[in-house]
Design an enzyme around this catalytic site. Structure first.
Site, PDB file in Angstrom:
ATOM      1  N   LYS A 286       0.852  -1.190   0.000  1.00 14.29           N
ATOM      2  CA  LYS A 286       0.000   0.000   0.000  1.00 14.29           C
ATOM      3  C   LYS A 286       0.880   1.228   0.000  1.00 14.29           C
ATOM      4  O   LYS A 286       1.995   1.199   0.532  1.00 14.29           O
ATOM      5  CB  LYS A 286      -0.877   0.019   1.254  1.00 14.29           C
ATOM      6  CG  LYS A 286      -2.092   0.905   1.127  1.00 14.29           C
ATOM      7  CD  LYS A 286      -3.185   0.203   0.360  1.00 14.29           C
ATOM      8  CE  LYS A 286      -4.461   0.969   0.298  1.00 14.29           C
ATOM      9  NZ  LYS A 286      -5.576   0.075  -0.059  1.00 14.29           N
TER      10      LYS A 286
HETATM   11  N1  GLU Z   1      -7.041   0.354  -3.264  1.00 14.54           N
HETATM   12  C1  GLU Z   1      -7.876  -0.765  -3.544  1.00 14.54           C
HETATM   13  C2  GLU Z   1      -7.983  -1.672  -2.343  1.00 14.54           C
HETATM   14  O1  GLU Z   1      -7.836  -1.255  -1.226  1.00 14.54           O
HETATM   15  C3  GLU Z   1      -7.475  -1.486  -4.823  1.00 14.54           C
HETATM   16  C4  GLU Z   1      -6.136  -2.104  -4.816  1.00 14.54           C
HETATM   17  C5  GLU Z   1      -5.699  -2.632  -6.175  1.00 14.54           C
HETATM   18  O2  GLU Z   1      -6.496  -2.638  -7.094  1.00 14.54           O
HETATM   19  O3  GLU Z   1      -4.546  -3.051  -6.273  1.00 14.54           O
HETATM   20  O4  GLU Z   1      -8.308  -2.825  -2.447  1.00 14.54           O
END
Ligand code: GLU
Length: 477
Positions: free
Chosen positions: A108
């Protein structure tokens, strides 16, 4: 029983929930610790010259687990971003990907910034510089680390990141796979923008296919007529509320936004509220329903399903005992703290947990990544061939229907409906629907089979930690 004397932080909450689940597993202690800890967090502080002055920004990219690579997870733009939050979110990505069989480790990123304070060209400069910092350390890379949108970012930012990476890696034929959630014209996939909200809809549809599970909430029947309160009409909340009301006949009886909430027992028009917010910056002044200034109080209003689709920690030890919804689906990441979770579990509230409920985003990101690596749109090879085969059947049926003795006819719209081969959007939705069904079934099996598993969250952790542990073992760890 209440286990916490004070509110745990987001990261503590994730760890506490993880610990509760591993206590029910027989993992070697070392492996348990290896899975729980965050492998690495990179902090970057960089300067960008804006409005005649140098501004310093702080950003993070955290890698929770590399049992599978690339690692995957969004990049968030918010003033609330900090290392603990990014690490908690990265851990959730590990469990989420494992649960829905997206072949990624968890990661993240975040940038401490209020994007609303900047002009578009300024945001582009900031995003490109952040992307440069991450890409030069392989923290953006098609085979190592693939970001995506999250709170405060979207297609536009992903297009800048993809372009920045391509400029730095001019001969990488797979450059587009370095980030997902891109616009279609920059290598994106149909259905990615709606994916997380669509996944919430599919998750609820699947839940309501199991009367035994529905009975645990005290509700009955299907989604039609169910009263839903949604917190946050951003990308996820908007799409979930839109599809559930327009396609499943649910009533959106409350919408909570930054500046207050709207309530209407007859059901709010999601599309109209969304465009009101777009032009007025909030829900205040909207014509229908009743405006409630203390928006978060509406989380405690009576409804059948509560969808927190905004921030983490909004349901906590301070308000959990006043929550009236018998069913909560966590469209946001971490909306219920571990302390809040204990209270709700004791009350018998069923929670469909974040790592499953909002996995639609990363699932379609996975499809986009595969599309980028295969350099071809889904459906391009097979669609017309599928249509040609359907044409054969339709012609045969038409020939037979002319036979007076058989005495049957084709329904008027059968031909057009049946003839059409699936396009990319239909394939994406079908893949997402299947993913959400299969993952729910895996969770519920554990939920029902084990007496020591009281809730879907623990079941979700058991399924996903089991898969992560198996990957580590296969690697010889
Ligand atoms: N930010 C989104 C999540 O928390 C998508 C993550 C992604 O598509 O890699 O799942």
């Amino acid at each position: 029983m209440l286990q916490h004397s004070k509110e745990p932080s987001f990261r503590e909450s994730v760890d506490l929930m993880f610990n509760r689940a591993v206590a029910l597993m027989k993992l070697p202690a070392g492996l348990e610790e290896k899975i729980r800890v965050c492998n690495a967090t990179y902090t970057v502080r960089f300067g960008v010259r804006l409005r005649g002055q140098i501004h310093t920004f702080t950003g993070y990219r955290s890698v929770h687990s590399e049992h599978m690579e690339p690692v995957k997870g969004g990049i968030r733009y918010s003033l609330g971003v900090n290392q603990d939050e990014v690490e908690a979110l990265a851990a959730l990505m590990t469990y989420k990907c494992a649960l829905v069989d997206a072949p990624f480790g968890g990661s993240k990123g975040g940038l401490c910034i209020d994007p609303r304070e900047y002009e578009e060209h300024e945001l582009e400069l900031i995003t490109r510089r952040f992307a440069y910092e991450l890409a030069k350390r392989d923290l953006i890379h098609p085979s190592q680390n693939v970001p995506a949108p999250d709170m405060g970012t979207g297609e536009r930012e992903m297009a800048w990141i993809a372009d920045q990476y391509a400029r730095m890696n001019t001969t990488d034929i797979n450059a587009r796979a370095c980030v997902t959630g891109k616009p279609i014209n920059a290598g994106g996939i149909q259905g990615r923008v709606e994916a997380t909200g669509r996944g919430v809809q599919y998750a609820l549809q699947e839940f309501f296919r199991h009367p035994e599970d529905v009975a645990k909430t005290g509700l009955s029947g299907g989604l039609r007529g169910k009263r839903i309160i949604v917190q946050g009409l951003g990308n996820v909340g908007y799409h979930a509320a839109k599809f559930l009301s327009e396609e499943d006949g649910a009533l959106i009886t409350g919408i909570i936004e930054r500046d207050g909430a709207l309530v209407d027992e007859k059901g709010l028009n999601v599309e109209a509220v969304r465009s009101w917010i777009a032009t007025h910056g909030g829900v205040k002044g909207y014509g229908d329903g009743t405006y409630v200034e203390q928006g978060n109080k509406v989380l405690e209003s009576a409804c059948d399903i509560l969808i927190p689709a905004a921030l983490e920690g909004v349901i906590n030890m301070g308000n959990a005992d006043r929550i009236k919804a018998p069913l909560i689906i966590e469209a946001a990441n971490g909306p219920v703290t571990a302390g809040g979770d204990d209270i709700l579990r004791d009350k018998g509230v069923v929670i469909i947990p974040d790592m499953y409920a909002n996995a639609g985003g990363v699932t379609v990101s996975y499809f986009e990544w595969v599309k980028n690596l295969s350099h071809i749109r889904f459906g391009r090879m097979g669609r017309r061939q599928e249509e040609a085969r359907h044409q054969l059947i339709v012609e045969e049926l038409e020939r037979l229907s002319k036979d007076k003795e058989l005495g049957w006819t084709l329904s008027p719209d059968f031909k057009t409906k049946y003839l059409r081969g699936a396009d990319e959007l239909e394939l994406v939705r079908s893949g997402l629907d299947d993913t959400m069904r299969v993952a729910y079934q895996a969770m519920r099996e554990v939920w029902h089979a084990r007496d020591d598993v009281q809730d879907l969250r623990t079941a979700a952790y058991l399924v996903s930690i089991g898969k992560v542990a198996a990957s580590y073992r296969a690697k010889g760890l």
